[in-house]
Design an enzyme around this catalytic site. Structure first.
Site, mmCIF file in Angstrom:
data_model
loop_
_atom_site.group_PDB
_atom_site.id
_atom_site.type_symbol
_atom_site.label_atom_id
_atom_site.label_comp_id
_atom_site.label_asym_id
_atom_site.label_seq_id
_atom_site.Cartn_x
_atom_site.Cartn_y
_atom_site.Cartn_z
ATOM 1 C CG ASP A 139 -1.224 -2.789 6.083
ATOM 2 O OD1 ASP A 139 -0.573 -2.228 5.191
ATOM 3 O OD2 ASP A 139 -1.135 -4.007 6.339
ATOM 4 C CD GLU A 165 -2.022 -0.904 1.589
ATOM 5 O OE1 GLU A 165 -0.911 -0.831 1.063
ATOM 6 O OE2 GLU A 165 -2.289 -1.733 2.480
HETATM 7 C C1 LIG Z 1 1.455 0.747 1.510
HETATM 8 C C2 LIG Z 1 1.495 -0.243 2.631
HETATM 9 O O1 LIG Z 1 1.318 0.125 3.765
HETATM 10 N N1 LIG Z 1 1.738 -1.480 2.321
HETATM 11 C C3 LIG Z 1 1.787 -2.525 3.291
HETATM 12 C C4 LIG Z 1 0.621 -3.392 3.051
HETATM 13 O O2 LIG Z 1 0.606 -4.455 3.910
HETATM 14 C C5 LIG Z 1 1.744 -5.274 3.885
HETATM 15 C C6 LIG Z 1 1.545 -6.277 4.957
HETATM 16 O O3 LIG Z 1 1.151 -5.644 6.144
HETATM 17 C C7 LIG Z 1 3.027 -4.480 4.065
HETATM 18 O O4 LIG Z 1 4.121 -5.308 3.771
HETATM 19 C C8 LIG Z 1 3.048 -3.301 3.151
HETATM 20 O O5 LIG Z 1 4.153 -2.490 3.403
#
Ligand SMILES: CC(=O)N[C@H]1CO[C@H](CO)[C@@H](O)[C@@H]1O
Ligand SMILES: *[C@@H]1O[C@H](CO)[C@@H](O)[C@H](O)[C@H]1NC(C)=O
Ligand SMILES: *[C@@H]1O[C@H](CO)[C@@H](O)[C@H](O)[C@H]1NC(C)=O
Ligand SMILES: *[C@@H]1O[C@H](CO)[C@@H](O)[C@H](O)[C@H]1NC(C)=O
Ligand SMILES: *[C@@H]1O[C@H](CO)[C@@H](O)[C@H](O)[C@H]1NC(C)=O
Ligand SMILES: *[C@@H]1O[C@H](CO)[C@@H](O)[C@H](O)[C@H]1NC(C)=O
Ligand SMILES: *[C@@H]1O[C@H](CO)[C@@H](O)[C@H](O)[C@H]1NC(C)=O
Ligand SMILES: *[C@@H]1O[C@H](CO)[C@@H](O)[C@H](O)[C@H]1NC(C)=O
Ligand SMILES: [Ca+2]
Ligand SMILES: [Ca+2]
Length: 594
Positions: free
Chosen positions: A219, A291
């Site tokens: 993440d 990500e």
């Molecule tokens: C796509 C995804 O997983 N988004 C996450 C990215 O990080 C933030 C904070 O941890 C999350 O709120 C999101 O859902």
């Protein structure tokens, strides 16, 4: 005897490489556990719910499931604020439930990939509590700084803004300092300049790898590091203004993030994690997907730097660069440009949705559900499917009162909250037309079920001859054919509305696969005889809901008639290789086990 050991060694090498490649042409299905299946009637999905629905996923043909966070959390950000990386949140069950899920998944041949959230923990983590008290090495586990006090008052250490609005700094009275949180207040950022913290985070990976998981989705990885204050006279420098006209001073977009994202140090940490995963690769290669919403060149650095291996960066072009009004030329350009930027020998991936984005059917239009699923599945590499996209689920309506997403709640704006809300894509999964779409027996589910669940659900689509579900499943079945797994790719905008994708296998003994999508709502007839690799006679093997040509229909390449919005996959007439190939892998594996 010597011949026998030689045979065993060859078999071992071959079987390892079969097992090894599982992820290179895989379908990874993202489950948002809170909204997938509720087994105990509390209105929230859970691990036992997922376990009970594994047969659905196996039958659908997915190779792996990726679970959004299931760890202990106060749920300020629905699990992305983790209080303990090594335990299961009671909302989702127990460690025994997790082990049972793993055992069942293994039995059914569905791999399990977990979410790894390394940028921040929950403020209720023991680590944070100890850090606030400056207890031993924990003292440096988070990003702490003194505020600024001058003639006009007291201020946070810098002007940095949280992705979820307002200052990214929060004062902590125990420590007497501010801590950084790039997301909600309850998500303090970890400090990767602490070696002890880095070791601790590797241990988290090992903990789950020992339980047999097949890898991780990482993440918000590009937020790992902030600038080192040592390079700026001991303070955190302010970020410059973006002058983005649509951003208010509380919005993340108000500033340019020179000091808080995409720092060079990030990549080394990712390569270190790859080493940890590789040390567990005896039975299978472990997958790592990162990500990072950032520009394409920076993204490509996650793959590796030529010396060290890294991770597969999520490819978000279908989310950010293709819209419901994109034509065939736009799509071809976006696909080709991603593939041409990729370092050679690396594996591509295609993401059509996740729990942060408006759903595909809403973003692109219901008309394009089959087309987008087809592209993500037929292009080379890994397909990532968010739960419900195989059915063409649409965004749900969530009133201000029902809103749960902190990104929307933090706007404190009952009129415009929906612009920031991610709840719309997180509504419960539609299993059938019964109460709560078969998701839960609770009187009230944690988020309301979307209103169209009686027509858009698994049960209805299974008994309907042509449905998004059947189309998706038929295309998934091609994922491990030689053409799709290893074939060469051709992308052709035949007209501005018709995109053709060819996958020609390395050996002519195998089927060629041709995918065609008509983006217009009107029918057309096309001639494919000038496109390299398109066989003269083709048979329909997957037919989208809007196509008049049904499965098993045969066509000649010089005259293919397409109804409006039709998405089709064809093959030619040769013998399919996939069954003998699998049998070969299994045989070698059995020999190896002897
Ligand atoms: C796509 C995804 O997983 N988004 C996450 C990215 O990080 C933030 C904070 O941890 C999350 O709120 C999101 O859902
Ligand atoms: C410091 O942390 C350790 C490890 O979690 C814990 O056992 C100890 O009680 C903590 N000390 C204080 C003063 O909180
Ligand atoms: C005090 O610091 C804040 C934050 O950096 C700044 O906005 C303000 O102008 C400063 N005031 C004075 C009097 O220096
Ligand atoms: C964590 O942060 C939330 C605000 O998001 C606050 O309400 C809560 O009291 C904090 N908990 C601790 C233990 O600091
Ligand atoms: C980050 O790394 C890139 C590529 O190695 C290099 O070009 C760039 O100068 C580095 N940036 C900083 C601030 O060190
Ligand atoms: C590999 O598989 C064997 C047999 O199932 C198991 O005992 C072992 O722990 C596995 N190794 C790893 C690193 O997962
Ligand atoms: C996608 O859009 C972004 C931002 O508009 C742009 O920087 C990027 O180059 C585009 N990528 C592709 C593959 O078209
Ligand atoms: C579904 O297909 C079967 C066999 O092709 C056919 O008999 C049946 O009438 C079809 N049902 C519908 C609703 O189209
Ligand atoms: Ca439950
Ligand atoms: Ca960070």
């Amino acid at each position: 005897m010597r011949e026998f050991s030689l045979l065993v060694m060859v078999a071992l090498a071959a079987s390892v490489s079969c097992v090894d490649n599982w992820w290179k042409s895989a379908v990874v299905y993202q489950i948002y556990p809170r909204s997938f299946m509720d087994s105990n009637g509390d209105g929230k999905g859970d691990l036992t719910g997922i376990k009970n629905k594994l047969p659905y996923l196996q039958d659908l043909g997915v190779d792996a499931i990726w679970l959004s966070p299931i760890y202990k959390s106060p749920m300020y950000d629905f699990g992305y604020d983790i209080a303990d990386y090594k335990s299961i949140d009671p909302d989702y069950g127990t460690m025994d439930d997790f082990d049972a899920l793993m055992a069942e998944a293994k039995k059914l041949g569905v791999r399990v990939v977990l979410d790894y959230v390394p940028n921040h923990t929950s403020n209720e983590s023991e680590w944070f509590v100890n850090s606030a008290k400056r207890n031993g090495t924990y003292a440096d586990y988070y990003v702490w700084a003194n505020g600024i006090t001058n003639a006009s008052g007291s201020y946070p250490p810098s002007n940095w803004i949280s992705i979820f609005h307002k200052s990214a700094w929060e004062y902590n009275s125990v420590r007497g300092q501010y801590y950084l949180h790039q997301f909600v207040i309850g998500q303090p950022d970890l400090n990767y300049r602490s070696q002890a913290l880095q070791e601790e985070m590797k241990e988290v990976l090992r903990f789950w790898l020992r339980k047999g998981v097949s890898g991780f989705r990482v993440d918000a990885v590009n937020m790992l590091y902030e600038v080192d204050p040592a390079d700026h006279g001991g303070t955190f420098p302010n970020e410059p203004r973006s002058y983005n006209p649509s951003a208010t001073p509380d919005d993340y977009e108000y500033l340019l993030h020179w000091y808080t994202k995409d720092l060079n140090e990030t990549y080394e940490v990712v390569y270190d994690w790859r080493e940890v995963l590789d040390s567990f690769a005896q039975n299978e290669t472990k997958i790592m997907m990162t990500e990072a919403y950032t520009d394409i060149d920076l993204m490509m650095r996650y793959y590796g730097d030529g010396k060290r291996d890294g991770s597969m960066p999520f490819n978000f072009v279908f989310l950010g660069n293709i819209t419901g009004s994109s034509n065939a030329n736009d799509m071809k350009l976006v696909i080709d440009s991603w593939l041409s930027k990729m370092p050679s020998g690396k594996v591509a991936n295609w993401v059509n949705g996740n729990h942060d984005q408006s759903r595909m059917a809403t973003r692109h239009g219901v008309n394009r559900v089959d087309a987008m699923n087809l592209l993500a599945l037929i292009l080379p590499g890994v397909t990532i499917t968010y739960q419900g996209e195989e059915l063409g689920m649409t965004d749900g309506y969530i009133s201000w009162v029902d809103t749960k997403d902190p990104q929307a709640c933090n706007t404190e704006d009952p009129i415009n909250y929906w612009k920031s809300s991610r709840d719309v894509a997180r509504t419960p999964f539609h299993w059938d037309a019964s109460t709560n779409a078969g998701f839960s027996s609770a009187a009230k589910t944690w988020l309301p079920v979307a209103s169209n669940y009686q027509t858009v659900n698994v049960e209805v689509q299974k008994v309907t001859n042509k449905s998004h579900y059947h189309f998706y499943k038929d295309v998934v079945a091609l994922k491990h054919t030689a053409a799709v797994a290893d074939g060469t790719l051709g992308t052709h905008a035949v007209t501005s509305n018709v995109l053709v994708v060819t996958r020609v296998p390395p050996s002519s003994k195998d089927h060629t696969i041709v995918a065609i999508i008509n983006l217009a709502s009107t029918s057309t007839t096309i001639d494919l005889s000038k496109i390299a690799g398109v066989p003269e006679n083709m048979k329909v093997i997957a037919s989208g809901v809007d196509c008049a040509l049904n499965k098993d229909a045969t066509v000649k390449r010089n005259s293919v008639s397409l109804s409006g919005n039709c998405a089709l996959a064809f093959e030619n007439g040769a013998v399919r290789f996939v069954a003998p190939f699998l049998l070969y892998c299994i045989t070698l594996f059995l020999i190896w086990l002897q």
